[in-house]
Design a protein around this motif. Structure first.
Motif, PDB file in Angstrom:
ATOM      1  N   GLU A   6      11.537  -7.436  -3.964  1.00  0.00           N
ATOM      2  CA  GLU A   6      10.863  -8.473  -4.755  1.00  0.00           C
ATOM      3  C   GLU A   6       9.714  -7.929  -5.599  1.00  0.00           C
ATOM      4  N   MET A   7       9.324  -6.703  -5.372  1.00  0.00           N
ATOM      5  CA  MET A   7       8.162  -6.147  -6.067  1.00  0.00           C
ATOM      6  C   MET A   7       8.511  -5.731  -7.503  1.00  0.00           C
ATOM      7  N   GLU A   8       7.721  -6.204  -8.455  1.00  0.00           N
ATOM      8  CA  GLU A   8       7.970  -5.894  -9.866  1.00  0.00           C
ATOM      9  C   GLU A   8       7.871  -4.402 -10.170  1.00  0.00           C
ATOM     10  N   ILE A   9       7.006  -3.692  -9.467  1.00  0.00           N
ATOM     11  CA  ILE A   9       6.844  -2.260  -9.724  1.00  0.00           C
ATOM     12  C   ILE A   9       8.165  -1.517  -9.524  1.00  0.00           C
ATOM     13  N   LEU A  10       9.046  -2.056  -8.693  1.00  0.00           N
ATOM     14  CA  LEU A  10      10.344  -1.426  -8.451  1.00  0.00           C
ATOM     15  C   LEU A  10      11.157  -1.323  -9.744  1.00  0.00           C
ATOM     16  N   SER A  11      10.920  -2.213 -10.692  1.00  0.00           N
ATOM     17  CA  SER A  11      11.665  -2.172 -11.959  1.00  0.00           C
ATOM     18  C   SER A  11      11.331  -0.931 -12.792  1.00  0.00           C
ATOM     19  N   LYS A  19       0.834  -1.203   0.000  1.00  0.00           N
ATOM     20  CA  LYS A  19       0.000   0.000   0.000  1.00  0.00           C
ATOM     21  C   LYS A  19       0.868   1.251   0.000  1.00  0.00           C
ATOM     22  N   LEU A  20       1.915   1.233   0.797  1.00  0.00           N
ATOM     23  CA  LEU A  20       2.821   2.376   0.864  1.00  0.00           C
ATOM     24  C   LEU A  20       3.440   2.663  -0.503  1.00  0.00           C
ATOM     25  N   VAL A  21       3.884   1.625  -1.191  1.00  0.00           N
ATOM     26  CA  VAL A  21       4.460   1.795  -2.528  1.00  0.00           C
ATOM     27  C   VAL A  21       3.411   2.341  -3.484  1.00  0.00           C
ATOM     28  N   SER A  22       2.218   1.813  -3.414  1.00  0.00           N
ATOM     29  CA  SER A  22       1.139   2.288  -4.274  1.00  0.00           C
ATOM     30  C   SER A  22       0.841   3.767  -4.029  1.00  0.00           C
ATOM     31  N   ASP A  23       0.805   4.157  -2.765  1.00  0.00           N
ATOM     32  CA  ASP A  23       0.484   5.543  -2.401  1.00  0.00           C
ATOM     33  C   ASP A  23       1.611   6.519  -2.689  1.00  0.00           C
ATOM     34  N   LYS A  24       2.859   6.063  -2.644  1.00  0.00           N
ATOM     35  CA  LYS A  24       4.010   6.963  -2.722  1.00  0.00           C
ATOM     36  C   LYS A  24       4.766   6.891  -4.046  1.00  0.00           C
ATOM     37  N   THR A  25       4.191   6.256  -5.048  1.00  0.00           N
ATOM     38  CA  THR A  25       4.803   6.221  -6.372  1.00  0.00           C
ATOM     39  C   THR A  25       4.306   7.429  -7.156  1.00  0.00           C
ATOM     40  N   VAL A  26       5.249   8.211  -7.655  1.00  0.00           N
ATOM     41  CA  VAL A  26       4.932   9.422  -8.409  1.00  0.00           C
ATOM     42  C   VAL A  26       5.442   9.231  -9.836  1.00  0.00           C
ATOM     43  N   ARG A  27       4.514   9.220 -10.779  1.00  0.00           N
ATOM     44  CA  ARG A  27       4.881   9.010 -12.182  1.00  0.00           C
ATOM     45  C   ARG A  27       4.996  10.345 -12.894  1.00  0.00           C
ATOM     46  N   VAL A  31       6.766  12.403 -16.529  1.00  0.00           N
ATOM     47  CA  VAL A  31       6.853  12.172 -17.972  1.00  0.00           C
ATOM     48  C   VAL A  31       8.028  11.250 -18.300  1.00  0.00           C
ATOM     49  N   ALA A  32       9.183  11.508 -17.678  1.00  0.00           N
ATOM     50  CA  ALA A  32      10.392  10.755 -18.013  1.00  0.00           C
ATOM     51  C   ALA A  32      10.899   9.872 -16.877  1.00  0.00           C
ATOM     52  N   ASP A  33      10.271   9.911 -15.715  1.00  0.00           N
ATOM     53  CA  ASP A  33      10.774   9.111 -14.608  1.00  0.00           C
ATOM     54  C   ASP A  33       9.650   8.692 -13.669  1.00  0.00           C
ATOM     55  N   VAL A  34       9.987   7.757 -12.792  1.00  0.00           N
ATOM     56  CA  VAL A  34       9.060   7.286 -11.767  1.00  0.00           C
ATOM     57  C   VAL A  34       9.801   7.371 -10.439  1.00  0.00           C
ATOM     58  N   ARG A  35       9.224   8.124  -9.512  1.00  0.00           N
ATOM     59  CA  ARG A  35       9.822   8.308  -8.187  1.00  0.00           C
ATOM     60  C   ARG A  35       9.046   7.487  -7.163  1.00  0.00           C
ATOM     61  N   LEU A  36       9.792   6.899  -6.247  1.00  0.00           N
ATOM     62  CA  LEU A  36       9.172   6.207  -5.121  1.00  0.00           C
ATOM     63  C   LEU A  36       9.698   6.887  -3.867  1.00  0.00           C
ATOM     64  N   GLU A  37       8.819   7.602  -3.180  1.00  0.00           N
ATOM     65  CA  GLU A  37       9.194   8.460  -2.065  1.00  0.00           C
ATOM     66  C   GLU A  37       8.843   7.799  -0.736  1.00  0.00           C
ATOM     67  N   LEU A  38       9.812   7.069  -0.181  1.00  0.00           N
ATOM     68  CA  LEU A  38       9.619   6.326   1.053  1.00  0.00           C
ATOM     69  C   LEU A  38      10.527   6.844   2.169  1.00  0.00           C
TER      70      LEU A  38
END
Length: 96
Positions: free
Chosen positions: A43-48, A11-19, A21-28
């Motif tokens: 292990e989470m695929e979204i991290l890729s 849930k934290l990753v879902s809530d804190k992922t910022v997409r 135009v050119a990048d994806v930030r994960l703010e934890l």
């Protein structure tokens, strides 16, 4: 958040992922994450998809950093913030 409370990393990753135009930030930053959560994060695929990972001010040790560095899901990372964690010289060697 009490220390006994289990952190829902998905849930934290879902809530804190910022997409962008050119990048994806994960703010934890400052989320009281320990090696246990980092093991699950690695292990989470979204991290890729993440290009900028903010993990400063948590409770990550060399063990968690080692797993993160070995994860195939971190291949697109351009920046990694690990300030104010429990990382030693050994952890710095994992990064190198």
């Amino acid at each position: 958040m009490s220390e006994e409370q289990i952190i829902d990393i998905e849930k934290l990753v879902s809530d804190k992922t910022v997409r962008g135009v050119a990048d994806v930030r994960l703010e934890l930053e400052n989320k009281k994450l320990s090696d246990e959560e980092i093991l699950r994060l690695a292990e989470m695929e979204i991290l890729s998809e993440v290009t900028h990972l903010e993990l400063g001010e948590n409770n990550i040790s060399d063990k968690g950093l080692s797993v993160l560095c070995q994860s195939p899901n971190t291949s697109n990372l351009k920046s990694l913030n690990l300030k104010s964690n429990k990382i030693t010289k050994l952890g710095a060697e994992y990064l190198a």
